[in-house]
Write a protein that holds these residues in place. Structure first.
Motif: not given
Length: 661
Positions: A608-634
Motif C-alpha cells: 500500500e503506497v502513498e499516491d505521490s510515491q507510486i512512481q518512485e517506489f514502483s521503480a525501486l521495487v522493479k529494480r530490486t526484484m529483477e536485480s536478484l538475478q545477480q544476488i550475492k548470496a548465490l
C-alpha cells in the motif's frame, strides 16, 4: 527486579547495564499468568508485562544433553551476574504523574532493547506487541534495526518438517527431563513471588538452546540463510501484522446474502435431481445417492476410490467425469464452489474484521518448502478469478441475472493510497531453466518476451507453429510443466486435463524427451537425495527426505517427487523472501518512503503506497526484484533474467499493469 521499585540512580544504572549486555532474553507475560514459554500464542490485548534476562557475559556451558540437577546448579552459579527485570505494561492504580513517568522509562528501556541482540521464542509476536502497545512512540522503521534470534525459527530451519509448536516441545529435544512452566491465576505480584525461579530458569534454558541451535546451524551450513533471510523476515512479518487493510464491510454482507440465497437454490435443485433430500456437504450421503441409487459409476470408466477407506470418491475430478451423465454432479460442483467462496472468502473475512480492517497472521514455519503462509484470514487463498453466480428472479417475465463475485475487489486502499502488486513472472519455470540448463528453456527466457511463454513451450513441445497453438495445447504444456515442478504425478495431471493416467504419463514422458536437460536435472536431484538423504535450494535451504530409501514404492516415488519440487519451489521461496528483505530494508532507511508490505501471495508482493510515491517506489521495487538475478548470496548469478510485472489499483480486484517508465 520490578523496575517500578527502582530509585532514579538505579534506573540510570539499569540503562547502562542494558547497553553493555551481550544479549537480552525476553518473554511476554499474559493476564492469566502464562507466558510465551507456556502459551502457543498470546493476544496482544492480554499482555501484562515483559520479563527480560540481561546477559552480562558469555557463559561456558556444559553439554545441553546433560540435564542433571547438579549440572543446572553449576550452570546457575555461572550466570549469577545476569539480571532480570520486569516491565509492567498494564495500567496501574498509581497517580497519573507517576504512571506517565513509568511509561516514559519503559519506552526508554524498549528503545535500548531494540538496539541489542534479542533472543525470544515466537519473536514475531513480541515485536508485533511492542508496535501495537507503543505504536505512537515506536515507529515500525525502528523495529527494522533490531536483531532478533528466535530458536523456533532456527529449529524449523534445521528440520523444516517440524513446526516446533511450543517452548516445552523445543526443550524436549535438548533436555531429558523438560522444565515446564506452570500456569498461575494469581495477581502479577504473586506470580513473580511464586514463579520467579521457574521463569528465570526457563529464560536461561532458552538462551542455552539458542546458542546450541546457532552452533548446529553453522555445522549444517544454514547460518548464512538464517541470518540473511529468516531473521529479517521475523521483523517484516511483525510489521505486516500491524498494518490495517481496509475491507468494504457492507459489500461483504451483501455478497454473503447473495451467496446464501444461491446455496439454498442449489440445494433444492440437487434434491429434485436426486429425487430425495440429502446433506450436500456429506460425502457419505452424496456417495449413496450417486453410486447406490443413481449408479453413475456403471455408466463411465473406473471411478477412483479414496486412499484410506477405498470407497468411491466424490472428489472434484470424479464429479467432472460424471457431470455429462446426470444433472446432479454439475449442481454439486457449483454448490461446492459457491459454498467455498461464502464460507472462506466472504464470511471468513467478516469474522476476521475489526472496525472495517483486517490483518492476516503470518506463519514462517508452516511449510517444508520455506514458503510463508497466512491465516485469520488466509489472504493467500483468495482467488483472483471472478466467479459468476446466477441470481434468480421470481417476478414473472423477468430474466435471471448474472452476478459477478470477486472477493479481491472488497479490499480497498486507504484514501490517498494505492495498491501496488509486484509479481515475479514464471519464477519457478525460470528457476527450472537455471537449474537444468536446458538450452530450449534458457533461450525462451533470454530472448525478449514477445509471446506467451506457455504458447512457445507448446509450440516447441508439439512441433507446431506458434500461431497454430490452441488453448488446449497451451493448457497441456502448462500443466505438464507444473506437474514436473510440483511433483504432482500422472494421476494428478490426468485429473487436471481430463485424460487417462496412461495418456498423462505419455505427456510427461514426451515432454522430458523434448527437454532432455530437465529430465537430467530431475534424475540428478533424485540421485543426490538418495546419496545424501536431503536436497538443497539455491540459497542452501535443506529438506531431509527419510522415505527416499523406503522399500514401499509409493512412499519412495513420493519422496522423489518431493525432492524435485523442493529444489524448485524452495528456491522460488528463497528469492521471494530475499525480495521482501531488500525492499523492506530500502524503505526502512529511506527518510521519505512510507510504503507498507501487507501481503505475500507466493510469487507476488502486495504494497500500500502513498499516491505521490507510486512512481518512485514502483521503480525501486522493479529494480530490486529483477536485480536478484545477480544476488550475492548465490555462488553464481542466475542464468536467466528475472522479470517483474507491476500492477496498481485502488481495489485489489481491479488492478491494471503499470507500464515501464
Amino acid at each position: 527486579c520490578d523496575i517500578r521499585n527502582l530509585e532514579h540512580e538505579e534506573k540510570s544504572q539499569l540503562i547502562m547495564i542494558i547497553k553493555e549486555a551481550v544479549a537480552l532474553v525476553v518473554t511476554m507475560v499474559f493476564q492469566d499468568g502464562s507466558s510465551q514459554l507456556s502459551s502457543d500464542e498470546g493476544l496482544f490485548s492480554s499482555v501484562r508485562g515483559i520479563v527480560v534476562l540481561i546477559k552480562r557475559q558469555t557463559d561456558q556451558f556444559c553439554s545441553s544433553s546433560d540435564s542433571s540437577v547438579a549440572n543446572l546448579i553449576v550452570w546457575d552459579a555461572c550466570t549469577r551476574n545476569d539480571k532480570f527485570i520486569y516491565l509492567k505494561l498494564e495500567h496501574s492504580s498509581v497517580s497519573e504523574h507517576e504512571e506517565q513517568g513509568h511509561k516514559e522509562y519503559i519506552r526508554e528501556i524498549l528503545f535500548q532493547i531494540l538496539h541489542r541482540t534479542v533472543i525470544c521464542f515466537n519473536a514475531k509476536d513480541f515485536l508485533r506487541t511492542l508496535l501495537r502497545v507503543y505504536g505512537n512512540d515506536i515507529n515500525w522503521k525502528q523495529v527494522a534495526d533490531c536483531v532478533v534470534l528466535d530458536p523456533r525459527i532456527a529449529a524449523w530451519l534445521i528440520n523444516p518438517s517440524d513446526t516446533v509448536p511450543s517452548f516445552e516441545y523445543l526443550i524436549h529435544k535438548h533436555f531429558e527431563k523438560p522444565v515446564s512452566e506452570r500456569k498461575i491465576d494469581y495477581s502479577w505480584l504473586l506470580f513473580f513471588l511464586n514463579q520467579h525461579q521457574n521463569l528465570v530458569l526457563n529464560l536461561k534454558i532458552l538462551y542455552t538452546v539458542m546458542m546450541d541451535l546457532a552452533g548446529e546451524l553453522q555445522d549444517q551450513g544454514l547460518w548464512k540463510l538464517f541470518c540473511t533471510l529468516e531473521l529479517p523476515l521475523i521483523k517484516i512479518l511483525a510489521v505486516m501484522e500491524t498494518h490495517k487493510i481496509h475491507v468494504n464491510k457492507e459489500e461483504l454482507k451483501r455478497t454473503s446474502k447473495i451467496l446464501g440465497l444461491r446455496l439454498k437454490e442449489l440445494e433444492q435443485e440437487a434434491h429434485r435431481a436426486a429425487g430425495q433430500q440429502f446433506l450436500l456437504t456429506s460425502s457419505s450421503q452424496l456417495r449413496e445417492v450417486l453410486f447406490e441409487k443413481l449408479k453413475l459409476h456403471m455408466l463411465c470408466e473406473r471411478v477412483p476410490r479414496t486412499e484410506m477407506q477405498h470407497l468411491q470418491s466424490t472428489s472434484e475430478v470424479v464429479l467432472n467425469k460424471l457431470q455429462d451423465l446426470h444433472p446432479l454432479p454439475k449442481i454439486i460442483l457449483e454448490y461446492r464452489r459457491v459454498h467455498k467462496i461464502k464460507s472462506t472468502y466472504v464470511d471468513g473475512l467478516l469474522s476476521c474484521m475489526k472496525k472495517g480492517f483486517i490483518s492476516s497472521t503470518w506463519n514462517q514455519t508452516g511449510t517444508v518448502t520455506g514458503r510463508i503462509s497466512a491465516k485469520h484470514p488466509n489472504i493467500q487463498g483468495i482467488s483472483k478469478h471472478p466467479v459468476q453466480i446466477i441470481q434468480k428472479q421470481y417476478v414473472k417475465g423477468k430474466e435471471n441475472e448474472i452476478v459477478t463475485i470477486s472477493p479481491r475487489t472488497l479490499f480497498v486502499s486507504a484514501e490517498g493510497y494505492t495498491f501496488l502488486a509486484a509479481d515475479f513472472s514464471h519464477i519457478e519455470l525460470r528457476i527450472l531453466a537455471h537449474l537444468s540448463c536446458d538450452p530450449e528453456l534458457l533461450k525462451l527466457f533470454q530472448e525478449p518476451e514477445t509471446t506467451d511463454v506457455f504458447t512457445i513451450l507448446a509450440s516447441q513441445w508439439k512441433g507446431i507453429p506458434r500461431e497454430q497453438v490452441k488453448h488446449a495445447d497451451r493448457e497441456q504444456a502448462k500443466r505438464v510443466v507444473y506437474s514436473i515442478v510440483y511433483g504432482a504425478g500422472k494421476e494428478r495431471l490426468a485429473g487436471c486435463l481430463g485424460i487417462t493416467p496412461l495418456q498423462a504419463g505419455q505427456f510427461i514422458e514426451s515432454f522430458l524427451v523434448k527437454y532432455k536437460k530437465i529430465h537430467d536435472f530431475t534424475k540428478k536431484t533424485i540421485e543426490q537425495c538418495h546419496n545424501e538423504g536431503y536436497v538443497v535450494s539455491i540459497m542452501g535451504r535443506k529438506r531431509h527426505l527419510p522415505n527416499i530409501s523406503a522399500q514401499d514404492y509409493r512412499l519412495r516415488t513420493q519422496a522423489e517427487r518431493q525432492a524435485v519440487n523442493f529444489v524448485v519451489q524452495g528456491s522460488a521461496a528463497d528469492l521471494c523472501k530475499m525480495a521482501m528483505v531488500e525492499i523492506f530494508t530500502s524503505v526502512a532507511i529511506s527518510p521519505t518512503l512510507t510504503a507498507r508490505l501487507f501481503a505475500q501471495i507466493h510469487d507476488e508482493l502486495l504494497f500500500e503506497v502513498e499516491d505521490s510515491q507510486i512512481q518512485e517506489f514502483s521503480a525501486l521495487v522493479k529494480r530490486t526484484m529483477e536485480s536478484l538475478q545477480q544476488i550475492k548470496a548465490l555462488e553464481m548469478p542466475l542464468k536467466v533474467p528475472l522479470k517483474v510485472i507491476l500492477t496498481t489499483g485502488k481495489s485489489w480486484g481491479c488492478m491494471t499493469e503499470l507500464q515501464a517508465m
